[in-house]
Motif scaffolding. Sequence first.
Motif, mmCIF file in Angstrom:
data_model
loop_
_atom_site.group_PDB
_atom_site.id
_atom_site.type_symbol
_atom_site.label_atom_id
_atom_site.label_comp_id
_atom_site.label_asym_id
_atom_site.label_seq_id
_atom_site.Cartn_x
_atom_site.Cartn_y
_atom_site.Cartn_z
ATOM 1 N N TRP A 11 0.794 -1.177 -0.169
ATOM 2 C CA TRP A 11 0.057 0.101 0.053
ATOM 3 C C TRP A 11 0.693 1.164 -0.086
ATOM 4 C CZ3 TRP A 11 -1.397 -4.331 2.825
ATOM 5 C CH2 TRP A 11 -2.609 -4.911 2.283
ATOM 6 N N ALA A 12 0.654 2.194 -0.882
ATOM 7 C CA ALA A 12 1.501 3.317 -1.110
ATOM 8 C C ALA A 12 0.587 4.472 -1.160
ATOM 9 C CB ALA A 12 2.489 3.074 -2.203
ATOM 10 N N THR A 13 0.351 5.108 -0.338
ATOM 11 C CA THR A 13 -0.593 6.329 -0.427
ATOM 12 C C THR A 13 0.194 7.647 -0.919
ATOM 13 O OG1 THR A 13 0.061 7.100 1.698
ATOM 14 C CG2 THR A 13 -1.919 5.824 1.442
ATOM 15 N N ARG A 14 1.298 7.653 -1.207
ATOM 16 C CA ARG A 14 2.056 8.680 -1.711
ATOM 17 C C ARG A 14 2.832 8.036 -2.978
ATOM 18 N NH1 ARG A 14 4.514 13.309 1.893
ATOM 19 N NH2 ARG A 14 4.588 14.139 -0.597
ATOM 20 N N LYS A 15 2.657 8.328 -4.138
ATOM 21 C CA LYS A 15 3.461 7.783 -5.326
ATOM 22 C C LYS A 15 3.314 8.609 -6.618
ATOM 23 C CE LYS A 15 -0.382 4.788 -6.062
ATOM 24 N NZ LYS A 15 -1.076 4.809 -4.665
ATOM 25 N N ASP A 16 3.819 8.390 -7.497
ATOM 26 C CA ASP A 16 3.803 9.040 -8.867
ATOM 27 C C ASP A 16 2.415 8.868 -9.239
ATOM 28 O OD1 ASP A 16 3.809 9.364 -11.848
ATOM 29 O OD2 ASP A 16 5.979 9.831 -11.432
ATOM 30 N N GLU A 17 1.768 10.235 -9.552
ATOM 31 C CA GLU A 17 0.210 10.357 -10.233
ATOM 32 C C GLU A 17 0.135 9.053 -11.234
ATOM 33 O OE1 GLU A 17 -1.136 14.227 -11.168
ATOM 34 O OE2 GLU A 17 -0.250 15.119 -9.359
ATOM 35 N N ALA A 18 1.083 8.723 -12.003
ATOM 36 C CA ALA A 18 0.817 7.854 -13.154
ATOM 37 C C ALA A 18 0.501 6.406 -12.524
ATOM 38 C CB ALA A 18 1.840 7.732 -14.084
ATOM 39 N N LEU A 19 0.768 6.325 -11.219
ATOM 40 C CA LEU A 19 0.760 5.092 -10.628
ATOM 41 C C LEU A 19 -0.811 4.867 -9.776
ATOM 42 C CD1 LEU A 19 4.275 4.421 -9.143
ATOM 43 C CD2 LEU A 19 3.101 3.436 -11.538
ATOM 44 N N ASN A 20 -1.472 6.082 -9.828
ATOM 45 C CA ASN A 20 -2.643 6.111 -9.323
ATOM 46 C C ASN A 20 -3.763 5.157 -9.715
ATOM 47 O OD1 ASN A 20 -1.985 8.022 -7.001
ATOM 48 N ND2 ASN A 20 -2.629 9.557 -8.441
ATOM 49 N N ARG A 69 0.652 2.144 -22.057
ATOM 50 C CA ARG A 69 1.227 3.460 -21.896
ATOM 51 C C ARG A 69 2.641 3.354 -21.781
ATOM 52 N NH1 ARG A 69 -1.689 5.451 -16.458
ATOM 53 N NH2 ARG A 69 -0.152 7.186 -16.928
ATOM 54 N N LYS A 70 3.423 4.252 -22.332
ATOM 55 C CA LYS A 70 4.821 4.154 -22.571
ATOM 56 C C LYS A 70 5.422 5.036 -21.397
ATOM 57 C CE LYS A 70 5.137 3.027 -27.513
ATOM 58 N NZ LYS A 70 5.448 3.677 -28.618
ATOM 59 N N ASP A 71 4.584 5.846 -20.943
ATOM 60 C CA ASP A 71 5.093 6.910 -20.051
ATOM 61 C C ASP A 71 4.779 6.692 -18.500
ATOM 62 O OD1 ASP A 71 2.363 6.688 -20.029
ATOM 63 O OD2 ASP A 71 2.197 9.180 -19.518
ATOM 64 N N ILE A 72 4.535 5.259 -18.303
ATOM 65 C CA ILE A 72 4.217 4.899 -16.605
ATOM 66 C C ILE A 72 5.612 4.344 -16.040
ATOM 67 C CG2 ILE A 72 3.534 2.644 -17.208
ATOM 68 C CD1 ILE A 72 1.348 3.460 -15.019
ATOM 69 N N PRO A 73 5.932 4.814 -14.836
ATOM 70 C CA PRO A 73 6.899 4.379 -14.376
ATOM 71 C C PRO A 73 7.074 2.733 -13.472
ATOM 72 C CG PRO A 73 6.149 5.734 -12.997
ATOM 73 C CD PRO A 73 5.300 5.745 -14.009
#
Length: 90
Positions: A11-20, A69-73
């Motif tokens: 669980w990660a509440t704070r992460k890169d927006e692309a991972l939401n 998506r090519k831009d997702i980390p």
Amino acid sequence: MIVGKVVGNIWATRKDEALNGLKFLVVKPLDYSSGKDLPTVVAADTIGAGIGETVLIVNGSSARMALGRKDIPIDAIIVGIIDVVDVEED
């Protein structure tokens, strides 16, 4: 591709927006030939796998392509839940 067993959740509440919106699982890769203990990986899950299930993982650019998506980390994604593994022993 990697075969592994899901051993935990992340669980990660704070992460890169692309991972939401993505669910992350801890997966222990399985090595059927040597029985070596391989390091765990974190994989995004879009198919609904759970702890204890054997899964099929792709990594690298294939993981991003699986999401379209090519831009997702991300580096690894679960693409299948395995029902049976048959391995011939030598």
